[in-house]
Write an enzyme that holds these catalytic residues in place. Structure first.
Site, PDB file in Angstrom:
ATOM      1  N   HIS A   1      -3.870   4.540   4.413  1.00 36.54           N
ATOM      2  CA  HIS A   1      -5.052   3.750   4.169  1.00 36.54           C
ATOM      3  C   HIS A   1      -6.193   4.331   3.662  1.00 36.54           C
ATOM      4  O   HIS A   1      -6.694   3.603   2.445  1.00 36.54           O
ATOM      5  CB  HIS A   1      -5.422   3.365   5.612  1.00 36.54           C
ATOM      6  CG  HIS A   1      -6.750   2.715   5.527  1.00 36.54           C
ATOM      7  ND1 HIS A   1      -6.989   1.444   5.206  1.00 36.54           N
ATOM      8  CD2 HIS A   1      -7.857   2.872   6.178  1.00 36.54           C
ATOM      9  CE1 HIS A   1      -7.908   1.076   5.177  1.00 36.54           C
ATOM     10  NE2 HIS A   1      -8.977   1.792   5.692  1.00 36.54           N
TER      11      HIS A   1
ATOM     12  N   ARG B   1       0.886  -0.967   0.036  1.00 36.27           N
ATOM     13  CA  ARG B   1      -0.007  -0.068   0.017  1.00 36.27           C
ATOM     14  C   ARG B   1       0.868   1.271  -0.070  1.00 36.27           C
ATOM     15  O   ARG B   1       1.448   1.416   1.001  1.00 36.27           O
ATOM     16  CB  ARG B   1      -0.752   0.118   1.283  1.00 36.27           C
ATOM     17  CG  ARG B   1      -2.271   1.134   1.208  1.00 36.27           C
ATOM     18  CD  ARG B   1      -2.693   1.098   2.678  1.00 36.27           C
ATOM     19  NE  ARG B   1      -2.035   2.009   3.246  1.00 36.27           N
ATOM     20  CZ  ARG B   1      -1.982   1.956   4.601  1.00 36.27           C
ATOM     21  NH1 ARG B   1      -2.600   1.167   5.240  1.00 36.27           N
ATOM     22  NH2 ARG B   1      -1.178   2.795   5.222  1.00 36.27           N
TER      23      ARG B   1
ATOM     24  N   TYR C   1       2.545   5.713  11.950  1.00 33.33           N
ATOM     25  CA  TYR C   1       2.854   4.284  12.318  1.00 33.33           C
ATOM     26  C   TYR C   1       3.873   3.610  11.169  1.00 33.33           C
ATOM     27  O   TYR C   1       4.297   2.367  11.816  1.00 33.33           O
ATOM     28  CB  TYR C   1       1.408   3.520  12.569  1.00 33.33           C
ATOM     29  CG  TYR C   1       0.608   3.491  11.351  1.00 33.33           C
ATOM     30  CD1 TYR C   1       0.854   2.887  10.180  1.00 33.33           C
ATOM     31  CD2 TYR C   1      -0.323   4.528  11.127  1.00 33.33           C
ATOM     32  CE1 TYR C   1      -0.018   2.904   9.010  1.00 33.33           C
ATOM     33  CE2 TYR C   1      -1.374   4.472  10.145  1.00 33.33           C
ATOM     34  CZ  TYR C   1      -1.031   3.608   8.973  1.00 33.33           C
ATOM     35  OH  TYR C   1      -2.036   3.550   7.923  1.00 33.33           O
TER      36      TYR C   1
HETATM   37  C1  LIG Z   1     -16.037  -5.604   9.956  1.00 32.09           C
HETATM   38  C2  LIG Z   1     -15.042  -4.203   9.778  1.00 32.09           C
HETATM   39  N1  LIG Z   1     -14.306  -3.967  10.789  1.00 32.09           N
HETATM   40  C3  LIG Z   1     -13.510  -2.900  10.830  1.00 32.09           C
HETATM   41  C4  LIG Z   1     -13.571  -1.938   9.643  1.00 32.09           C
HETATM   42  C5  LIG Z   1     -12.727  -0.859   9.710  1.00 32.09           C
HETATM   43  N2  LIG Z   1     -11.705  -0.891   8.594  1.00 32.09           N
HETATM   44  C6  LIG Z   1     -11.673  -0.516   7.229  1.00 32.09           C
HETATM   45  S1  LIG Z   1     -10.340  -0.853   6.432  1.00 32.09           S
HETATM   46  C7  LIG Z   1      -9.691  -1.660   7.545  1.00 32.09           C
HETATM   47  C8  LIG Z   1      -8.344  -2.449   7.290  1.00 32.09           C
HETATM   48  C9  LIG Z   1      -8.391  -3.330   6.275  1.00 32.09           C
HETATM   49  O1  LIG Z   1      -6.934  -3.845   6.073  1.00 32.09           O
HETATM   50  P1  LIG Z   1      -6.958  -4.846   4.799  1.00 32.09           P
HETATM   51  O2  LIG Z   1      -7.747  -6.006   4.960  1.00 32.09           O
HETATM   52  O3  LIG Z   1      -5.365  -5.280   5.051  1.00 32.09           O
HETATM   53  O4  LIG Z   1      -7.079  -4.218   3.670  1.00 32.09           O
HETATM   54  P2  LIG Z   1      -6.479  -3.039   2.861  1.00 32.09           P
HETATM   55  O5  LIG Z   1      -7.124  -1.582   3.723  1.00 32.09           O
HETATM   56  O6  LIG Z   1      -5.099  -2.904   3.256  1.00 32.09           O
HETATM   57  O7  LIG Z   1      -6.781  -2.801   1.563  1.00 32.09           O
HETATM   58  C10 LIG Z   1     -10.290  -1.747   8.664  1.00 32.09           C
HETATM   59  C11 LIG Z   1     -10.093  -2.173  10.154  1.00 32.09           C
HETATM   60  C12 LIG Z   1     -14.186  -2.460   8.541  1.00 32.09           C
HETATM   61  N3  LIG Z   1     -14.455  -1.706   7.521  1.00 32.09           N
HETATM   62  N4  LIG Z   1     -15.189  -3.601   8.840  1.00 32.09           N
END
Ligand SMILES: Cc1ncc(C[n+]2csc(CCOP(=O)(O)OP(=O)(O)O)c2C)c(N)n1
Ligand SMILES: Cc1ncc(C[n+]2csc(CCOP(=O)(O)OP(=O)(O)O)c2C)c(N)n1
Ligand SMILES: [Mg+2]
Ligand SMILES: [Mg+2]
Lengths: 385, 327, 327, 385
Positions: free
Chosen positions: A285, A281, A294
């Site tokens: 985020h 990434r 971080y």
């Molecule tokens: C069930 C749920 N819990 C928490 C969140 C908040 N949230 C949004 S994105 C994220 C991190 C996702 O990380 P990853 O699966 O690695 O995907 P990336 O963002 O790196 O593409 C979180 C915790 C959410 N959208 N859904």
């Protein structure tokens, strides 16, 4: 940093202390291995035999074009958000090879279950930039894809979409349609029970569905190493009794080939598979995040050395399929395409309050008709017409 | 004393209690180095170390379930759910275990857990980030549901929640996180749970509300005052169990009740308040009980969120309608 | 025509609809060879094959989530959750997807899903097998919640639920599964959703109830009749959305309302009914609205379930209390 | 039938069709194997070196005694249910070796998170038959173990308990207590997301917790083969990056040793482990179930050949640690112990309606005081005093 193949844990690491059982007389009952595939190295040199589709120069250029369009569109979206013209937006910077590779591997009749970052796959499949802009501008109409009508919409609740893909695959199986579903999931997402339930269900029923884990190193501020002790995310597949493999997610050719093979097998009844695409990434985020809180700068800098655009361009140039003039034209073309989409986006009118009620049920229950009237009354007051 | 926002008050309450009670441990997604996506736990990991402020894997059922195990075995977890819309995978653990651990083991094992979560909409957030489904939580026996409406109340109620020997769901209205600043003393003083708070006294009508809707409600009350209508505004503070006495006393005085909440109307917490009043205060009522709430629709994406969230005007109109009705 | 139990009527409705609509597919734990732990799907796998009647892995979130994907892509899943107490892991999919798929895609993808589940207690079942948390479901916009109270209504309402183009939660009162037998024609006739059903006409007071509590309520009404009190009994049938018109008409006639449900009182569906009446029927009310409900406690293990479930006597006493009050 | 080691899938089975990637040039990045342990064969002959504790004859007899007590108590419970004197009861027939082996492997200060069938482990740890009878007779007091006070109560919602164990382990880690948690889960239970979240979390944090999967072949009417395509359930551990192993769950000595090794390692900071105990549910699922509706007689008959009691008794006899007279005495002793417990159980009075309110909160909120009064009023009417 998960994006560098060399950094994958050594095979068969034995922690300092383990249960003593590995010393006692036991019988092996099952063995597994996780493999890693790369076709283009970070400098764009083939390091494995090229797949058949790579003989088609137009197809390769089409893939590269899409990667460029994605990068320009993505930058524009970030910009629109920064200037208050778009809601929170999750940039896909660095994911172009994975997303375009997956898109190119799928057939139109297959079904995509995206998360929220897969602009490249969506664009390839026919979702328009206008639709994406609408969604991130806070308008449900952005989910009403003019095509593909059968793809799932963006999915914010992490991991839930994996079960939808399994369900769609179940429908294809029951209805005897030769189609596949493909679900994306992030590295963080693999920690959710729903993901595991989906791969396990898919395995148990041999469903035609492929799960692509986009391991971009981070789930907001949480690195993969804090999500799981698993050496690879591909090995999650073993828990479901299905094949799992790693692929260099910055290598568009390897991604496409690997996903195509999995889809092909699934379509022929071999059941599901898990593919872990190792990428990074390169952005925060989302636009609401500040990764400098971080994440070290060094790591980010290293990741830029592996990013997917250069690799594809270098490969094309070296194969005499691409030159500086073409590159210049492409950049300009894409920029214009994006500008046009944005201009048209801003010409659209805001949805009216009825939009809240229109698609709640096939037919609006009585008490909601009253509420719709209330909403109209006050919406009128708010916007003054 | 510096003026602080609600989010700062929440971080401050964490800090106080962690300093004074070594059993308090903070867990959640991105609560560590990142200090929470809203900064509710900012600085805590640096201050108290990685054992006491732990990022969890991305798994809400795990957050709730591990909280149960931590609480039964000597810790007091304060767990963050990143948004209320992501609480649902955790509900099983809340309903089937956290809320009934004390009861089902006859007091042998208990669950002093706080689950904190951002609540409601109004900040142009993405899909699923604007939920206010407190009524689902309020129906669960054995837990408390608390929702502050100012920095000071966030500080005092969060301390009370952490100190409570039973599970507390702590809903933090996102619209209020940075809406106002207030002087809040970091003195470790908790506020009482299970008690309403009268935000404004009045004699013509009573409005009961909570969380972010106190903004529009107080604005409506101010506007109505200009028009000669005196409105009493009650902040519910603890949404379950409900301090119905305070509400009934107010209605005995005003004879009119309007309930305002952001959540959908159908089987919302407003329904319970209305039902309690229709049982215990019926003869004090001079007019029908009216609810001004979110619609019974999915919370729309943000283009329409202002159309969804009850407006000051809707509250004003409803109070005035109520005044024209009945005796 | 043979007299059948509610569980047989449910199996029969499945059979009819699967016969007539090839898109209908049954999934759930033990619904196949075993025919469901209560036998609601008995014989279906033998009759329609393993593709159309599938045992799922033991995972409720998966059952709900795969139902979403099946429904959006050409099937009409009828999914069994083995007991309502095990529904909670599935709630995330119901709230965040099933209920809003149509809305969030502007009608492009839809979820014609029925989620069936045993509801309530009274059969000496183990822990977590006696839940009646319908109010949590009723608060969710975009779904219907239905609860039959007889074999015939189970047959007709289940057919209606399966045919409905939107998601329906179908709650089956376990106490009624084998309580009575009734002649039910296997004629494919559905009953209307979104409509109450008057079980007994009366003029002195109205009781609104649903599901298994119709037993105690009808008993109370019969007893009250002996004492000269004429009670109208309304079976809610569809718990969300509520057919409030029928209820208001009844109250216009009787002036008195008692609501009876097995679920905990706090923010139960009874609260919504009371709130609607306190808004739209206040001036018809001659007495406070009273609720006779389960307590706001964890449903006790079965030694005390008779103390938990509202008794006929409590209903009688409450109606009589209501008659002494007010005008 | 999962209980027979010979029936474990052949290692590295390649399905007829698989994604083509196994043919292309790839690099291995991780390898795993699942091992199986048995110490006593089905006839009670040692087929591997005996562990140290097996040198202690008293200890072996204590284990066997407990197995016998469990079987007699279990039969009694089924009987009580059949005669309307107990609620629905899940028999543990056939699980005695696993349950007692686990009990014997744990330390008193460890924490058990049971499901609903583990009578042997509970009894070993000090839960009384009286408490168990109370619980299955529908009385919460049955969960108020006089000891061990810190163990979790029975847990009906499948898989939820695995997260409690992980949480307790987290507490031990934070509080620096040298204790372990141990969670049971069934083969069916491994399909729940909660189980996976628990093992993954435990792995990521290296928590002192051991997960014992009791693979008894069935989850009510669903066989393991329909739950998952995984060749073993032990390999679920690989998804969490932690060790996983299979053990013959009808071999009390192997179970105890394997669990003890895992607990020991965990206690010393090595992190969690998954142990799959292969056994068989010789009974119906519960007294409310009729397994003949879905399970062949032949399979059941074969499973009886492998059941755990004979094996342990044969081993003891052959080792001259046990004879027919001792067996006779033991049977009688146990039967009497059970009868006494049952007799005392029936002397207990029913809980009063206040019991619903007493432990809901540390302090009862006001509105519940009114409800308690209502309950009292009507409870009095119901029971007539
Ligand atoms: C069930 C749920 N819990 C928490 C969140 C908040 N949230 C949004 S994105 C994220 C991190 C996702 O990380 P990853 O699966 O690695 O995907 P990336 O963002 O790196 O593409 C979180 C915790 C959410 N959208 N859904
Ligand atoms: C969450 C949840 N879903 C469904 C049930 C109903 N149920 C009770 S036991 C059982 C099967 C469990 O099988 P397994 O995990 O193999 O354990 P076993 O009964 O064989 O010991 C089911 C589905 C439940 N108790 N909890
Ligand atoms: Mg990620
Ligand atoms: Mg089993």
């Amino acid at each position: 940093m998960k994006c560098r193949p060399n950094n994958i844990w050594p095979v068969n690491t034995v922690p300092e202390i383990t249960p003593a059982w590995h010393n006692s007389r036991m019988r092996n009952v099952a063995e597994f291995k996780i493999q890693y595939r790369q076709i283009l190295d970070p400098r764009g040199n083939p390091c494995a035999p090229l797949p058949a589709f790579a003989a088609d120069a137009d197809e390769l250029r089409r893939m590269y074009r899409m990667m460029v369009l994605v990068r320009i569109f993505d930058a524009k979206c970030v910009n629109l958000q920064r200037t208050g013209q778009l809601g929170t937006y999750p940039s896909c910077l660095g994911h172009e090879a994975t997303h375009v590779g997956v898109g190119a591997a799928m057939l139109p009749e297959d079904v995509l279950a995206p998360v929220y970052r897969e602009v490249g796959t969506q664009l390839w499949r026919g979702v328009t930039m206008g639709e994406m802009l609408l969604y991130w501008a806070g308008d449900e109409r952005g989910n009403d894809f003019s095509q593909p009508r059968h793809d799932f919409a963006w999915c914010v609740p992490i991991a839930t979409q994996t079960l939808h893909a399994a369900g769609a695959a179940m429908a294809f199986q029951v209805l005897k349609q030769p189609r596949c579903a493909l679900a994306y999931i992030g590295d963080g997402g693999t920690s959710e029970g729903a993901f595991y339930e989906a791969i396990n269900l898919a395995g148990a029923r041999k469903l035609p569905v492929v799960f692509v884990i986009v391991n971009n190193g981070w789930a907001i501020s949480v690195p993969v190493s804090a999500q799981t002790a698993a050496e690879t995310l591909a090995q999650k597949a073993i828990a479901a009794g299905i094949p799992g493999v790693q692929v260099d997610g910055n290598d568009c050719i390897a991604v496409r080939q690997t996903v195509a093979e999995a889809l092909d097998a699934a379509r022929r009844g071999a059941g599901p598979a898990v593919i872990e695409a190792l990428t990074y990434r390169l952005s925060d985020h989302t636009t609401a995040d500040d990764a400098s809180r971080y994440r070290g700068e060094h790591e980010l800098k290293e990741a830029w050395n592996l990013e997917p655009m250069i690799r594809m361009r270098e490969f094309l140039s070296r194969s005499k399929l691409w030159d500086a003039a073409q590159e210049g034209n492409l950049q300009q073309e894409c920029a214009e395409q994006v500008e046009t989409a944005v201009r048209m986006h801003f010409q659209q009118s805001k949805p009216g309050s009825d939009a809240m009620f229109e698609h709640l049920f096939a037919q609006l229950p009585v008490h909601l008709q009253e509420q719709r009237a209330t909403a109209r009354r006050y919406a009128a007051k708010v916007s003054g017409h | 004393m510096a003026k602080i926002t609600m989010i700062e008050a929440i971080a401050m309450a964490h800090g106080w209690e962690m300093q004074h009670d070594p059993r308090v441990v903070v867990i959640g997604q991105d609560v560590g180095a990142n200090g929470g996506v809203f900064r509710a736990t900012a600085g805590l990991q640096q201050r108290f170390g990685k054992d006491r402020v732990q990022d969890t894997p991305l798994a809400e059922a795990a957050i709730a379930g591990m909280s149960v195990g931590m609480a039964t075995h000597g810790l007091k977890p304060v767990a963050e759910i990143q948004f209320m819309g992501f609480l649902y995978p955790a509900l099983d653990q809340i309903v089937n275990h956290m809320s009934r651990m004390r009861n089902r083991t006859r007091g042998r094992l208990t669950c002093p857990v706080v689950m904190r979560m951002p609540h409601g909409g109004g900040i142009h957030a993405p899909e699923h980030h604007s939920e206010s489904t407190e009524s689902m939580l309020c129906h669960i026996p054995g837990i408390r549901v608390v929702c502050p409406s100012s920095p000071a109340r966030a500080y005092g109620l969060l301390l009370a929640a952490i100190r409570d020997p039973d599970p507390v769901m702590f809903l933090e209205p996102v619209r209020l996180y940075r809406a106002v600043r207030q002087e809040v003393a970091d003195d470790g003083q908790a506020l009482p749970l299970d008690a309403c708070c009268i935000l404004r006294e009045g004699s013509d009508a009573t409005i009961v509300t909570w969380g972010a809707m106190t903004i529009e409600t107080l604005r409506a009350a101010a506007e109505l005052e200009k028009r000669g209508v005196s409105v009493e505004v009650i902040d519910l503070c603890t949404l379950s169990p409900i301090d119905i006495e305070t509400i009934l006393e107010s209605i005995a005085k005003t004879g009119r009740l309007v309930i305002v909440h952001e959540a959908a109307r159908n089987v919302g917490v407003g329904a319970e308040i209305a039902a309690l009043v229709a049982e215990h205060g019926l003869f004090d009522l001079q007019a029908p009980i009216r609810r001004v709430t979110g619609f019974d629709t999915v919370v729309p994406l943000f283009q329409l969120e202002q159309e969804y969230i009850p407006s000051t005007q809707r509250i004003i109109d409803t109070v005035q309608l109520t005044l024209t009705e009945g005796a």
